[in-house]
Scaffold this active site. Structure first.
Site, mmCIF file in Angstrom:
data_model
loop_
_atom_site.group_PDB
_atom_site.id
_atom_site.type_symbol
_atom_site.label_atom_id
_atom_site.label_comp_id
_atom_site.label_asym_id
_atom_site.label_seq_id
_atom_site.Cartn_x
_atom_site.Cartn_y
_atom_site.Cartn_z
ATOM 1 N N HIS A 257 67.593 -53.963 -10.174
ATOM 2 C CA HIS A 257 68.437 -54.230 -9.012
ATOM 3 C C HIS A 257 67.546 -53.895 -7.803
ATOM 4 C CE1 HIS A 257 71.813 -54.727 -6.502
ATOM 5 N NE2 HIS A 257 72.658 -53.846 -7.000
ATOM 6 N N ARG B 239 79.621 -54.307 -2.975
ATOM 7 C CA ARG B 239 78.601 -54.061 -1.952
ATOM 8 C C ARG B 239 77.533 -55.145 -1.896
ATOM 9 N NH1 ARG B 239 81.137 -49.787 -3.049
ATOM 10 N NH2 ARG B 239 81.090 -50.711 -5.095
ATOM 11 N N THR B 240 76.949 -55.469 -3.049
ATOM 12 C CA THR B 240 75.775 -56.346 -3.017
ATOM 13 C C THR B 240 76.158 -57.699 -2.427
ATOM 14 O OG1 THR B 240 75.008 -55.194 -4.977
ATOM 15 C CG2 THR B 240 73.878 -57.243 -4.427
ATOM 16 N N ARG C 197 73.818 -62.286 -9.633
ATOM 17 C CA ARG C 197 73.966 -61.155 -10.567
ATOM 18 C C ARG C 197 74.418 -61.732 -11.898
ATOM 19 N NH1 ARG C 197 77.232 -55.745 -9.154
ATOM 20 N NH2 ARG C 197 75.356 -55.463 -7.913
ATOM 21 N N LYS D 29 83.071 -73.701 -18.847
ATOM 22 C CA LYS D 29 82.916 -74.866 -19.740
ATOM 23 C C LYS D 29 81.514 -74.851 -20.356
ATOM 24 C CE LYS D 29 84.544 -77.546 -16.315
ATOM 25 N NZ LYS D 29 84.923 -78.770 -15.588
HETATM 26 N N1 CP Z 1 75.623 -50.730 -5.805
HETATM 27 C C1 CP Z 1 76.099 -51.927 -6.164
HETATM 28 O O1 CP Z 1 75.353 -52.755 -6.699
HETATM 29 O O2 CP Z 1 77.402 -52.126 -5.876
HETATM 30 P P1 CP Z 1 78.246 -53.414 -6.273
HETATM 31 O O3 CP Z 1 78.309 -53.436 -7.779
HETATM 32 O O4 CP Z 1 79.576 -53.220 -5.637
HETATM 33 O O5 CP Z 1 77.506 -54.614 -5.758
#
Ligand code: CP
Length: 504
Positions: free
Chosen positions: A141, A62-63, A113, A91
């Site tokens: 998040h 999603r993100t 991320r 590496k």
């Molecule tokens: N909710 C969320 O962060 O989903 P993803 O891990 O798929 O990005």
């Protein structure tokens, strides 16, 4: 469009004010209205010539894709990596160097991320373009919290005050419950009910904070007890990867009483939210719930597109761009984690047997750590002297070496094995500098990963020391540090997380 979010780093939900959250909700609603009225592409030139780079060291559906969708519908482009396979991270390239390369690639914004707490603040420090936190370890998040709030705002027709929120699933190891709870702090008359296994429950520090800031937090015995009292029930997936030693099969039995199924929602006017993904093996939401009016998590996911599209529009919808010139600010190389100690006169203490003329005495090591510390420094193989000693009547052993300037990596190695060592730098037979080396105590903080070379930095949050990166509080435990020395150190710390300055 306001200037509030122009080129701003999005690292923690705590950096947002109530007004900013409401402004973003309103902007997200405008994106939703465009979509629902068939005008999805009406902003198709808004970010023409803008490029987003995504850097996902951990899996995401999603993100990553919702940022890409937002960019695409605004006429911009996106590029990056999803998983480190095939990149030079394989590496051993550092976050610093990888982020720098993404800036050098003429991108306008980074979405990242990473599994380490604080890695996104570090990326923001390194980058000369805005950085958006797509999830850092178990820390935060923030855009998930914003889209969760937007979903509730849309479903409650713009009202966030007076919300009664239920939490269930894994409230301890995830970052979404923390970020959403912190976002709710801005609103009035909020009540949180939760039900979960003890070891998956709301973290005590979070409950303390919420309670202190006026949120009513209630632990209930059963999911149905929670459902009875709330309008929204927010479930999260057990984060097994953050629970070493716990097996998925152990969860299956345990989750039975917490799984959201038809029996648990029956008779209640509740909307079930979930940041997704649902773990299909554990099935924290039974599939039959998917087909009921309680299911709100797919709409929630689409609100991620509205929110992120709105955010990108606010951040980048202006002319001009940051020119990268290959330089890094000096402050990325130095920490502020050396707590100065009084030198007590000018001569070496008598405990430093076989006094040295030039070198370092590493003192106040923890009993039992001496061998591990001296092995990790490997001084003799590097061509330096190494004398280890324990004085009978003193609790702490020490190491003496003619190496005068211990590298930052050496200091971290020592502090990882024996927290808060005292470092005495000896010049011409006298102690020239004496300090306690502080290192964030959060085991998952990026400052503790030696190869990343993140200089430990702290700030003073109303007198409380916090790590600049993971923002966890830090308590100085060194028995020899005097209250005056501690006060003097804290007084020198910044009181906010200041942006690292890049020349335009
Ligand atoms: N909710 C969320 O962060 O989903 P993803 O891990 O798929 O990005």
């Amino acid at each position: 469009m306001s200037e509030t979010f122009r080129d701003r780093d999005i690292i923690s939900i705590t950096d947002f004010s109530r007004a900013e959250i409401l402004d973003l909700c309103a902007a997200g609603r405008r994106m939703e209205e465009l979509e629902k009225s068939g005008r999805r592409n009406s902003l198709r030139d808004a970010l023409k010539h803008r490029t987003l780079s995504y850097m996902f060291y951990e899996p995401s559906t999603r993100t990553r894709t919702s940022f890409n969708t937002g960019m695409r519908e605004l006429g911009g482009r996106y590029d990056g990596f999803s998983g480190t396979e095939g990149t030079s991270v394989m590496k051993n390239e550092t976050v610093r160097d990888t982020v720098t390369m993404m800036c050098a690639n003429h991108n306008d914004v980074l979405v990242m991320r990473h599994p380490l707490d604080g890695s996104l603040q570090w990326a923001a420090d390194v980058a000369n373009i805005p950085v958006i936190n797509g999830g850092d370890g178990r820390n935060e998040h923030p855009t998930q919290a914003l889209l969760d709030v937007l979903t509730i705002y849309s479903l409650r027709e713009g009202r966030l005050d007076g919300l009664r929120m239920g939490f269930g699933g894994d409230l301890s190891h995830g970052r979404t419950v923390r970020s959403l709870s912190l976002a709710l702090l801005h609103f009035d008359n909020i009540t949180v009910h939760w039900a979960a296994e003890d070891f998956l429950g709301m973290p005590p520090d979070l409950v303390d904070l919420l309670t202190k800031r006026g949120v009513k937090v209630v632990r209930d015995d059963t999911v149905r007890d929670v459902m009875r009292q709330v309008g929204f029930y927010y479930v999260t997936m057990p984060q097994l990867e953050r629970m070493p030693g716990v097996k998925q099969r152990d969860f299956l039995a345990m989750m039975k009483q917490y799984r959201i199924d038809l029996e648990k929602i029956e008779g209640f006017d509740v909307r079930v939210l979930h940041p997704l993904p649902v773990n299909s093996e554990i099935a924290e939401i039974d599939y039959r719930v998917y087909f009921t009016p309680a299911q709100a998590f797919f709409s929630q996911a689409e609100h991620g597109i509205f929110l992120r599209k709105a955010l990108l529009h606010e951040m980048l919808g202006h002319e001009g761009y940051h020119r990268y010139d290959g330089r890094l600010p000096n402050e990325l190389g130095t920490g502020n984690n050396r707590l100065p100690r009084e030198k007590r006169g000018t001569s070496q203490s008598g405990m430093f047997i076989d006094k040295i003329h030039d070198g370092t005495v590493i003192d106040h090591l923890h009993p039992g750590s001496l061998r591990a510390v001296s092995d990790s420094l490997d001084l003799e193989n590097r061509g330096y002297s190494c004398t280890t000693a324990t004085i009978t009547e003193k609790p702490n052993p020490f190491i003496k070496t003619n190496l005068r300037a211990l590298a930052e990596r050496d200091l971290k190695r020592i502090a990882l094995l024996s927290p808060e060592p005292t470092i005495n730098i000896v010049l011409n037979g006298r102690i020239a500098e004496k300090f306690v080396y502080l290192l964030c105590a959060n085991a998952n903080c990026i400052t503790r990963t030696i190869n990343e070379d993140v200089p430990p930095r702290f700030y003073s949050d109303e007198g409380r020391i916090r790590c600049r990166y993971c923002r966890r509080p830090y308590v100085v435990a060194h028995r020899k540090v005097t209250p005056q020395e501690l006060r003097a150190y804290v007084a020198e710390l910044p009181t906010v997380i200041e942006t690292v300055g890049y020349p335009d």
